[in-house]
Design a protein around this motif. Sequence first.
Motif, PDB file in Angstrom:
ATOM      1  N   ARG A 334       0.824  -1.203   0.000  1.00  0.00           N
ATOM      2  CA  ARG A 334       0.000   0.000   0.000  1.00  0.00           C
ATOM      3  C   ARG A 334       0.861   1.256   0.000  1.00  0.00           C
ATOM      4  O   ARG A 334       0.543   2.243  -0.659  1.00  0.00           O
ATOM      5  N   VAL A 335       1.935   1.213   0.784  1.00  0.00           N
ATOM      6  CA  VAL A 335       2.798   2.391   0.925  1.00  0.00           C
ATOM      7  C   VAL A 335       3.375   2.808  -0.424  1.00  0.00           C
ATOM      8  O   VAL A 335       3.335   3.989  -0.801  1.00  0.00           O
ATOM      9  N   TRP A 336       3.903   1.851  -1.180  1.00  0.00           N
ATOM     10  CA  TRP A 336       4.513   2.203  -2.463  1.00  0.00           C
ATOM     11  C   TRP A 336       3.457   2.587  -3.501  1.00  0.00           C
ATOM     12  O   TRP A 336       3.717   3.381  -4.408  1.00  0.00           O
ATOM     13  N   HIS A 337       2.266   2.015  -3.383  1.00  0.00           N
ATOM     14  CA  HIS A 337       1.170   2.461  -4.239  1.00  0.00           C
ATOM     15  C   HIS A 337       0.895   3.942  -3.989  1.00  0.00           C
ATOM     16  O   HIS A 337       0.757   4.748  -4.930  1.00  0.00           O
ATOM     17  N   GLU A 384      -9.800   6.325  -8.654  1.00  0.00           N
ATOM     18  CA  GLU A 384      -9.622   5.174  -7.767  1.00  0.00           C
ATOM     19  C   GLU A 384      -8.483   5.412  -6.781  1.00  0.00           C
ATOM     20  O   GLU A 384      -8.553   5.024  -5.618  1.00  0.00           O
ATOM     21  N   CYS A 385      -7.426   6.067  -7.252  1.00  0.00           N
ATOM     22  CA  CYS A 385      -6.304   6.376  -6.363  1.00  0.00           C
ATOM     23  C   CYS A 385      -6.711   7.387  -5.304  1.00  0.00           C
ATOM     24  O   CYS A 385      -6.378   7.247  -4.127  1.00  0.00           O
ATOM     25  N   TYR A 386      -7.437   8.432  -5.707  1.00  0.00           N
ATOM     26  CA  TYR A 386      -7.882   9.436  -4.745  1.00  0.00           C
ATOM     27  C   TYR A 386      -8.887   8.847  -3.751  1.00  0.00           C
ATOM     28  O   TYR A 386      -8.922   9.234  -2.584  1.00  0.00           O
ATOM     29  N   ALA A 387      -9.716   7.921  -4.211  1.00  0.00           N
ATOM     30  CA  ALA A 387     -10.705   7.316  -3.323  1.00  0.00           C
ATOM     31  C   ALA A 387     -10.072   6.348  -2.337  1.00  0.00           C
ATOM     32  O   ALA A 387     -10.630   6.083  -1.273  1.00  0.00           O
ATOM     33  N   GLY A 388      -8.882   5.828  -2.674  1.00  0.00           N
ATOM     34  CA  GLY A 388      -8.137   4.996  -1.738  1.00  0.00           C
ATOM     35  C   GLY A 388      -8.422   3.517  -1.862  1.00  0.00           C
ATOM     36  O   GLY A 388      -9.485   3.089  -2.303  1.00  0.00           O
ATOM     37  N   MET A 389      -7.427   2.717  -1.439  1.00  0.00           N
ATOM     38  CA  MET A 389      -7.570   1.265  -1.427  1.00  0.00           C
ATOM     39  C   MET A 389      -8.375   0.819  -0.212  1.00  0.00           C
ATOM     40  O   MET A 389      -8.413   1.510   0.806  1.00  0.00           O
ATOM     41  N   PRO A 390      -9.020  -0.342  -0.292  1.00  0.00           N
ATOM     42  CA  PRO A 390      -9.773  -0.856   0.860  1.00  0.00           C
ATOM     43  C   PRO A 390      -8.840  -1.149   2.032  1.00  0.00           C
ATOM     44  O   PRO A 390      -7.689  -1.558   1.842  1.00  0.00           O
ATOM     45  N   GLN A 402     -14.231  -4.798  -3.303  1.00  0.00           N
ATOM     46  CA  GLN A 402     -12.784  -4.652  -3.316  1.00  0.00           C
ATOM     47  C   GLN A 402     -12.373  -4.001  -4.639  1.00  0.00           C
ATOM     48  O   GLN A 402     -13.031  -4.176  -5.668  1.00  0.00           O
ATOM     49  N   TYR A 403     -11.287  -3.275  -4.602  1.00  0.00           N
ATOM     50  CA  TYR A 403     -10.843  -2.549  -5.786  1.00  0.00           C
ATOM     51  C   TYR A 403      -9.404  -2.931  -6.103  1.00  0.00           C
ATOM     52  O   TYR A 403      -8.606  -3.205  -5.205  1.00  0.00           O
ATOM     53  N   PRO A 404      -9.064  -2.959  -7.381  1.00  0.00           N
ATOM     54  CA  PRO A 404      -7.714  -3.370  -7.768  1.00  0.00           C
ATOM     55  C   PRO A 404      -6.660  -2.362  -7.348  1.00  0.00           C
ATOM     56  O   PRO A 404      -6.956  -1.181  -7.120  1.00  0.00           O
ATOM     57  N   LEU A 405      -5.421  -2.841  -7.248  1.00  0.00           N
ATOM     58  CA  LEU A 405      -4.288  -1.966  -6.981  1.00  0.00           C
ATOM     59  C   LEU A 405      -3.970  -1.252  -8.287  1.00  0.00           C
ATOM     60  O   LEU A 405      -3.513  -1.859  -9.252  1.00  0.00           O
ATOM     61  N   VAL A 406      -4.235   0.056  -8.323  1.00  0.00           N
ATOM     62  CA  VAL A 406      -4.088   0.804  -9.573  1.00  0.00           C
ATOM     63  C   VAL A 406      -2.715   1.449  -9.624  1.00  0.00           C
ATOM     64  O   VAL A 406      -2.326   2.188  -8.724  1.00  0.00           O
ATOM     65  N   ILE A 407      -1.955   1.195 -10.660  1.00  0.00           N
ATOM     66  CA  ILE A 407      -0.641   1.804 -10.858  1.00  0.00           C
ATOM     67  C   ILE A 407      -0.714   2.699 -12.093  1.00  0.00           C
ATOM     68  O   ILE A 407      -1.135   2.247 -13.140  1.00  0.00           O
TER      69      ILE A 407
END
Length: 407
Positions: A334-337, A384-390, A402-407
Motif C-alpha cells: 500500500r505504501v509504495w502504491h 480510484e487512487c484518490y478514493a483509496g484502497m480498501p 474490493q478494488y484493484p491496486l491501480v498503478i
Amino acid sequence: MRTQVGIIGAGPSGLVLSHLLYLHGIDSVILESRSQAYVEARMRAGVLDSDVTALFKAVGVGERMMKEGLPQEQMEIRFEGKRRYINWKELAGGRVNMVYGQQEVVKDFIQRRQQDGGKLFFEAQALRITDLDGRPTIEYMHEGQQKKLECEIVAACDGYHGIGRRTIPADKLEAYELNYSFAWLGIVAEARPSSKWLVTSAHERGYAMHSMRSPSISRNYLQIPLTDTVDDWSDERIWQELQTRLETDADWKLEEGAILEKTRFDIRSFVCHTMRYKKMFLAGDSAHMVPPTGGRGLNQAIADVCILADGLADYFKKSSSAHLERYTDLCLQRVWHAQQFTWRMTSVLQRLDWENKNPYHRQVQIAQLEYLTSNRAAATSLAECYAGMPLQTSFLPSDRPQYPLVI
C-alpha cells in the motif's frame, strides 16, 4: 508501569491503534510528548477515504464526523483557465470521501479512549527504548520525573522525527527518501469555503489548492521557493497569489477572511522498509511520508494500524505471530502504491522546474493534465487512487466491494 502494547505518539495512528486494541481486549498505554491541547489543535490532513470513514463508524467513533464532516464526491483540477472534474463517486464505484480535519479525528479518539478508561499520558517525552529482544522498556520523562513503561510490544507512532525509527541501528535500517526543490505554505483562514469540493490548480506561477475544514474555515496551499519563509508572505500577498493561481474563466470567487495560521513546510517523500525491528513496529509517519498532494498521509497511517491491530490480536489471543510476520509486506504494498500516486500527481501539478521554469517542461505538464482529465480510463485510474484502497481489517465486512491496486 506495565502494559501489553506501549504506544509512542497520540496522533491518529497511535490513538486509532489503541482503540482497536481495546476492542480486541488488549491493554495499551500511549505516551505523547506534547500537551493534549497541542495535539488537539494541530491541523494537518483533512480528507478521509470512504473505508476510513466506514471504519470510524464501525468502531463507534464516527458520530460527530457524520454530523460535521463534509462529503466529497469529486475534485476540480484547473490549468490554463480550464476547469476539469474527477468524480470519485461516478468513476470509483460509488465511493465518497469525507473532509474532516485530523485535529477533529484526534479529539474524537482522545475522548473515546478517556471514556473507556484508556491510559494516555501527555507531556510524556520518550527518551529511549531498550531490551527489544526481551521485555521492551520505554524510558520517558513525565511530570519532572524519569519513568519506565514495560511492555511486550512497542508501537512507534511518533512521526518522522520520533525516537522509534532512530532506535533501529543504522546497519539494520533500509530507507528511501526524495526531497523536492520547493516548499508549501499552508494557510488556515476564517473564510467560508468557495467550493463544495477540493480545487487544485497547476498554474504557471506554481501550484495552489483550495479546500475546506468546516463550513466556516478554509484551508489553502501555495507552492513557494525553498528560500521563502513565512515572514516573506504577508496576508495581502497570500490572497493576491491565491486569486491569481486559482483564477478561471468561469464565474468563481475566492472568499477571503482573517488568516488564522500560516505554516511553511518542506515537501518530501520517504519510505522506511524496516517497519519492524525485533519487538517494535513502526506505523504512520515514522515509517513513511508523502507530499499532501494526494491526501494519502493520514489514510496510510490508519491502514498501517488496522493491519497491526489484527496481527497483535492473533499474537496475544491465539499465540500466533503469522500475521505480524507479514506486517511489513502487507503495509509496503500500500505504501509504495501511495508513493507512486503522490509522486505522479506532484509531478503533474507542481512546477518541478522551479528554478529555471523551462517552457518545455510546462508544455509536457499541460499535455499530461489534458490526458488525465479527458481520457476516461486515465480519469478512472486517478479517481480510484484518490478514493483509496480498501482497508485490510477485521472491523469491516470482508465481503464489501474490493478494488484493484491501480498503478
